[in-house]
Scaffold this motif. Structure first.
Motif, PDB file in Angstrom:
ATOM      1  N   THR A 160      -5.245  -5.682   8.634  1.00 24.92           N
ATOM      2  CA  THR A 160      -5.654  -4.479   9.360  1.00 24.92           C
ATOM      3  C   THR A 160      -4.753  -3.304   9.001  1.00 24.92           C
ATOM      4  O   THR A 160      -5.240  -2.183   8.796  1.00 24.92           O
ATOM      5  CB  THR A 160      -5.615  -4.733  10.881  1.00 24.92           C
ATOM      6  N   ALA A 161      -3.462  -3.539   8.884  1.00 25.54           N
ATOM      7  CA  ALA A 161      -2.530  -2.475   8.505  1.00 25.54           C
ATOM      8  C   ALA A 161      -2.855  -1.967   7.110  1.00 25.54           C
ATOM      9  O   ALA A 161      -2.821  -0.747   6.859  1.00 25.54           O
ATOM     10  CB  ALA A 161      -1.090  -2.974   8.572  1.00 25.54           C
ATOM     11  N   ALA A 162      -3.192  -2.871   6.197  1.00 24.17           N
ATOM     12  CA  ALA A 162      -3.537  -2.455   4.831  1.00 24.17           C
ATOM     13  C   ALA A 162      -4.814  -1.617   4.829  1.00 24.17           C
ATOM     14  O   ALA A 162      -4.890  -0.585   4.142  1.00 24.17           O
ATOM     15  CB  ALA A 162      -3.701  -3.677   3.936  1.00 24.17           C
ATOM     16  N   VAL A 163      -5.806  -2.022   5.605  1.00 23.90           N
ATOM     17  CA  VAL A 163      -7.062  -1.264   5.682  1.00 23.90           C
ATOM     18  C   VAL A 163      -6.814   0.112   6.301  1.00 23.90           C
ATOM     19  O   VAL A 163      -7.354   1.120   5.829  1.00 23.90           O
ATOM     20  CB  VAL A 163      -8.125  -2.061   6.479  1.00 23.90           C
ATOM     21  N   GLU A 164      -5.997   0.168   7.339  1.00 27.09           N
ATOM     22  CA  GLU A 164      -5.684   1.459   7.968  1.00 27.09           C
ATOM     23  C   GLU A 164      -4.961   2.379   6.990  1.00 27.09           C
ATOM     24  O   GLU A 164      -5.214   3.590   6.966  1.00 27.09           O
ATOM     25  CB  GLU A 164      -4.835   1.253   9.226  1.00 27.09           C
ATOM     26  N   LYS A 165      -4.078   1.826   6.172  1.00 28.61           N
ATOM     27  CA  LYS A 165      -3.368   2.634   5.179  1.00 28.61           C
ATOM     28  C   LYS A 165      -4.346   3.191   4.145  1.00 28.61           C
ATOM     29  O   LYS A 165      -4.276   4.373   3.781  1.00 28.61           O
ATOM     30  CB  LYS A 165      -2.291   1.793   4.484  1.00 28.61           C
ATOM     31  N   ILE A 166      -5.265   2.357   3.692  1.00 29.16           N
ATOM     32  CA  ILE A 166      -6.290   2.815   2.744  1.00 29.16           C
ATOM     33  C   ILE A 166      -7.132   3.910   3.387  1.00 29.16           C
ATOM     34  O   ILE A 166      -7.424   4.938   2.756  1.00 29.16           O
ATOM     35  CB  ILE A 166      -7.170   1.631   2.293  1.00 29.16           C
ATOM     36  N   LYS A 167      -7.505   3.706   4.637  1.00 29.96           N
ATOM     37  CA  LYS A 167      -8.309   4.697   5.362  1.00 29.96           C
ATOM     38  C   LYS A 167      -7.576   6.039   5.447  1.00 29.96           C
ATOM     39  O   LYS A 167      -8.172   7.096   5.212  1.00 29.96           O
ATOM     40  CB  LYS A 167      -8.616   4.159   6.762  1.00 29.96           C
ATOM     41  N   ARG A 168      -6.270   5.994   5.775  1.00 29.93           N
ATOM     42  CA  ARG A 168      -5.481   7.236   5.846  1.00 29.93           C
ATOM     43  C   ARG A 168      -5.384   7.904   4.476  1.00 29.93           C
ATOM     44  O   ARG A 168      -5.496   9.130   4.371  1.00 29.93           O
ATOM     45  CB  ARG A 168      -4.084   6.951   6.382  1.00 29.93           C
ATOM     46  N   ASN A 169      -5.193   7.099   3.431  1.00 33.20           N
ATOM     47  CA  ASN A 169      -5.084   7.664   2.083  1.00 33.20           C
ATOM     48  C   ASN A 169      -6.389   8.340   1.668  1.00 33.20           C
ATOM     49  O   ASN A 169      -6.366   9.420   1.072  1.00 33.20           O
ATOM     50  CB  ASN A 169      -4.698   6.580   1.078  1.00 33.20           C
ATOM     51  N   ILE A 170      -7.511   7.715   1.971  1.00 32.19           N
ATOM     52  CA  ILE A 170      -8.811   8.319   1.647  1.00 32.19           C
ATOM     53  C   ILE A 170      -8.994   9.617   2.422  1.00 32.19           C
ATOM     54  O   ILE A 170      -9.436  10.632   1.862  1.00 32.19           O
ATOM     55  CB  ILE A 170      -9.956   7.329   1.919  1.00 32.19           C
ATOM     56  N   ALA A 171      -8.641   9.608   3.692  1.00 32.20           N
ATOM     57  CA  ALA A 171      -8.762  10.822   4.500  1.00 32.20           C
ATOM     58  C   ALA A 171      -7.865  11.923   3.935  1.00 32.20           C
ATOM     59  O   ALA A 171      -8.282  13.090   3.864  1.00 32.20           O
ATOM     60  CB  ALA A 171      -8.408  10.536   5.954  1.00 32.20           C
ATOM     61  N   ASP A 172      -6.654  11.565   3.520  1.00 34.71           N
ATOM     62  CA  ASP A 172      -5.745  12.554   2.927  1.00 34.71           C
ATOM     63  C   ASP A 172      -6.319  13.119   1.641  1.00 34.71           C
ATOM     64  O   ASP A 172      -6.252  14.326   1.394  1.00 34.71           O
ATOM     65  CB  ASP A 172      -4.370  11.941   2.641  1.00 34.71           C
ATOM     66  N   ILE A 173      -6.898  12.254   0.813  1.00 38.06           N
ATOM     67  CA  ILE A 173      -7.498  12.713  -0.451  1.00 38.06           C
ATOM     68  C   ILE A 173      -8.667  13.643  -0.171  1.00 38.06           C
ATOM     69  O   ILE A 173      -8.793  14.709  -0.793  1.00 38.06           O
ATOM     70  CB  ILE A 173      -7.944  11.505  -1.301  1.00 38.06           C
ATOM     71  N   LEU A 174      -9.529  13.264   0.773  1.00 32.73           N
ATOM     72  CA  LEU A 174     -10.678  14.111   1.095  1.00 32.73           C
ATOM     73  C   LEU A 174     -10.234  15.447   1.687  1.00 32.73           C
ATOM     74  O   LEU A 174     -10.792  16.492   1.355  1.00 32.73           O
ATOM     75  CB  LEU A 174     -11.617  13.382   2.052  1.00 32.73           C
TER      76      LEU A 174
END
Length: 82
Positions: A51-65
């Protein structure tokens, strides 16, 4: 009231008062439950890490967008200034 008599009353409600309580069964159940606890704790730790890994990916995608949106906004602002 004697604490032992209170325990005896409770135990007699569940077991034959002339016999000892099934301590070996309780120990076996405790061992089984401790094993299940260990297994579930391992599963929980794995799921928490995933879950922590998925949340990190989610934050990174949001930052990129968000960064892409800011870049486009700066470009539009710069084009309007000309």
């Amino acid at each position: 009231m004697n604490p032992q008599s209170g325990l005896k009353d409770v135990l007699q409600g569940h077991f034959d008062g002339t016999k000892l309580p099934p301590i070996t069964k309780w120990k076996a159940e405790r061992e089984k439950l401790n094993g299940e606890l260990s297994r579930l704790s391992g599963e929980y730790k794995t799921l928490r890490a995933e879950t922590a890994a998925v949340e990190k990916i989610k934050r990174n995608i949001a930052d990129i967008l968000n960064d892409g949106a800011r870049t486009q906004e700066r470009k539009r602002t710069h084009d309007h200034d000309r």
